[in-house]
Design an enzyme around this catalytic site. Structure first.
Site, PDB file in Angstrom:
ATOM      1  N   SER A  15       0.716  -1.376  -0.255  1.00  0.00           N
ATOM      2  CA  SER A  15      -0.231  -0.284   0.274  1.00  0.00           C
ATOM      3  C   SER A  15       0.822   0.774  -0.049  1.00  0.00           C
ATOM      4  O   SER A  15       0.613   2.105  -0.955  1.00  0.00           O
ATOM      5  CB  SER A  15      -1.326  -0.026   2.046  1.00  0.00           C
ATOM      6  OG  SER A  15      -1.616  -0.999   0.983  1.00  0.00           O
ATOM      7  N   LYS A  64     -10.913  -5.298   9.706  1.00  0.00           N
ATOM      8  CA  LYS A  64     -11.237  -4.257   9.028  1.00  0.00           C
ATOM      9  C   LYS A  64     -13.077  -4.877   9.325  1.00  0.00           C
ATOM     10  O   LYS A  64     -13.600  -3.355   9.311  1.00  0.00           O
ATOM     11  CB  LYS A  64     -11.863  -4.753   7.779  1.00  0.00           C
ATOM     12  CG  LYS A  64     -10.921  -4.969   6.552  1.00  0.00           C
ATOM     13  CD  LYS A  64     -11.197  -5.698   5.579  1.00  0.00           C
ATOM     14  CE  LYS A  64      -9.623  -5.412   4.165  1.00  0.00           C
ATOM     15  NZ  LYS A  64      -9.975  -5.978   3.402  1.00  0.00           N
ATOM     16  N   ASN A  85     -12.478  -0.974   5.003  1.00  0.00           N
ATOM     17  CA  ASN A  85     -10.985  -1.125   4.327  1.00  0.00           C
ATOM     18  C   ASN A  85     -10.111  -0.347   4.614  1.00  0.00           C
ATOM     19  O   ASN A  85      -9.183   0.308   4.437  1.00  0.00           O
ATOM     20  CB  ASN A  85     -10.328  -2.049   3.747  1.00  0.00           C
ATOM     21  CG  ASN A  85     -10.829  -1.350   2.071  1.00  0.00           C
ATOM     22  OD1 ASN A  85     -11.648  -0.207   2.402  1.00  0.00           O
ATOM     23  ND2 ASN A  85     -10.494  -1.968   1.666  1.00  0.00           N
ATOM     24  N   ASP A 100     -12.821  -2.528  -1.324  1.00  0.00           N
ATOM     25  CA  ASP A 100     -12.432  -3.778  -1.613  1.00  0.00           C
ATOM     26  C   ASP A 100     -13.350  -4.137  -2.293  1.00  0.00           C
ATOM     27  O   ASP A 100     -13.116  -5.000  -3.566  1.00  0.00           O
ATOM     28  CB  ASP A 100     -12.207  -4.609  -0.707  1.00  0.00           C
ATOM     29  CG  ASP A 100     -11.061  -4.434   0.554  1.00  0.00           C
ATOM     30  OD1 ASP A 100     -10.009  -3.873  -0.134  1.00  0.00           O
ATOM     31  OD2 ASP A 100     -11.287  -5.150   1.164  1.00  0.00           O
ATOM     32  N   ALA A 129     -14.121 -17.624   4.663  1.00  0.00           N
ATOM     33  CA  ALA A 129     -15.732 -16.996   5.356  1.00  0.00           C
ATOM     34  C   ALA A 129     -15.313 -15.453   5.642  1.00  0.00           C
ATOM     35  O   ALA A 129     -15.897 -15.518   6.923  1.00  0.00           O
ATOM     36  CB  ALA A 129     -15.945 -17.745   5.723  1.00  0.00           C
ATOM     37  N   GLY A 130     -14.055 -14.934   5.540  1.00  0.00           N
ATOM     38  CA  GLY A 130     -13.523 -13.681   6.112  1.00  0.00           C
ATOM     39  C   GLY A 130     -14.294 -12.636   5.476  1.00  0.00           C
ATOM     40  O   GLY A 130     -15.152 -12.091   5.010  1.00  0.00           O
ATOM     41  N   TYR A 219      -1.079 -11.584  -3.588  1.00  0.00           N
ATOM     42  CA  TYR A 219      -0.749 -10.848  -3.716  1.00  0.00           C
ATOM     43  C   TYR A 219       1.224 -11.599  -3.562  1.00  0.00           C
ATOM     44  O   TYR A 219       1.701 -11.425  -4.060  1.00  0.00           O
ATOM     45  CB  TYR A 219      -0.892  -9.741  -4.272  1.00  0.00           C
ATOM     46  CG  TYR A 219      -0.929  -8.840  -3.127  1.00  0.00           C
ATOM     47  CD1 TYR A 219       1.192  -7.555  -3.082  1.00  0.00           C
ATOM     48  CD2 TYR A 219      -1.297  -8.356  -1.746  1.00  0.00           C
ATOM     49  CE1 TYR A 219       1.088  -7.368  -1.525  1.00  0.00           C
ATOM     50  CE2 TYR A 219      -1.017  -7.296  -0.623  1.00  0.00           C
ATOM     51  CZ  TYR A 219       0.403  -7.032  -1.023  1.00  0.00           C
ATOM     52  OH  TYR A 219       0.250  -5.879   0.705  1.00  0.00           O
ATOM     53  N   GLY A 240      -4.540 -10.971  -6.803  1.00  0.00           N
ATOM     54  CA  GLY A 240      -4.477 -10.024  -5.579  1.00  0.00           C
ATOM     55  C   GLY A 240      -3.928  -8.368  -6.097  1.00  0.00           C
ATOM     56  O   GLY A 240      -4.003  -7.546  -5.074  1.00  0.00           O
TER      57      GLY A 240
END
Length: 277
Positions: A15, A64, A85, A100, A129-130, A219, A240
């Protein structure tokens, strides 16, 4: 103005490369973007320490969902998904956003996958499932899909995802992780670590599972075994980095109010990935 990415672990994050490249491209010389290691326990005090010289924060695991009760306002999309996010500081308040979802849709569009091109009743399988999986649900909805299958490594931890599905008005079928599907999915979205998706990579390599398109949220390291197998099988692959790039575009625009310079951000990110190999 200050901005930063928070998470734990966070040292690997690309980032800063993307945001700093955007600052350079637009000559925003007074802007800085840092990396801050922060877990859920440390998030409240860190937010409290962000004064008027802070523009915003990028959030990754495990923050998040944890950030939501600490915000003054949450955009409708982030509220439905149950994950933000991005935090933008404006007017003395903390505003939560989710980039996202539009990031995933944009990454898929670059591979030719749009709502108009998916067949009616398209099969979508999400691995994991997050919080990222919840965003993947909303992305699938944005592509016109009303129901998805979710392969959860631990179904007991899928309650937040199922609650997000209810808020989105989507139907979710939980399936055992690694279990065969009756039909190959039109779209496979992986939100799990690279090695966790190995059972699916092996099935694709054997041509026992042939998705038309893959979106892999990982990624680093790249390419993942799943992505390699999907490409060799002829599937379109959004990686990613594509997702990271496009969600960063949304974050940059929210924090600065300026259109993001996509190509300089892409070039800087790809160069950073190459330097890590």
């Amino acid at each position: 103005m200050k901005a930063a990415v928070l998470g734990s672990p966070i040292a690997h994050s690309l980032s800063p490369v993307l945001h700093r490249a955007a600052y350079r491209a637009l000559d925003l010389s007074g802007w800085t973007y840092e990396v801050i290691e922060c877990d859920e326990a440390g998030l409240p005090s860190l937010l409290d320490g962000c004064g008027p010289d802070w523009a915003g924060l990028s959030l990754t695991m495990p923050l998040k969902r944890a950030v939501l009760p600490l915000l003054d306002r949450v955009e409708p999309l982030a509220a439905k998904i149950g994950a933000a996010n991005t935090v933008v500081f404006a007017g003395g308040q903390r505003h939560g956003h989710n980039t996202d979802v539009p990031g995933a849709i944009a990454a898929l569009a670059e591979q030719g996958v749009t709502g108009t091109l998916l067949p009616p009743g398209a099969e979508v399988l999400i691995l994991g499932a997050g919080a990222t999986a919840s965003s993947a649900l909303a992305a699938a909805q944005g592509l016109g899909v009303g129901q998805v299958s979710v392969a959860a490594r631990d179904p007991a931890h899928a309650s937040d995802l199922l609650a997000a599905a209810d808020r989105l008005g989507m139907k979710v079928t939980l399936t055992p992780f690694g279990a065969p599907m009756g039909h190959a999915p039109d779209l496979l979205i992986s939100t799990v670590p690279a090695t966790a998706a190995d059972p699916y990579a092996q099935r694709i390599a054997r041509r026992a599972l042939l998705p038309h398109c893959l979106l892999d949220a990982v990624y680093h390291p790249w390419p993942t075994p799943l992505a390699v197998a999907a490409r060799q099988a002829g599937a379109a692959v959004a990686d990613g980095f594509d997702l990271l790039l496009h969600q960063a575009v949304g974050q940059f625009e929210l924090m600065t109010g300026s259109p993001a310079p996509l190509e300089p951000m892409r070039a800087a990110g790809l160069a950073a990935i190459e330097s890590r190999r």
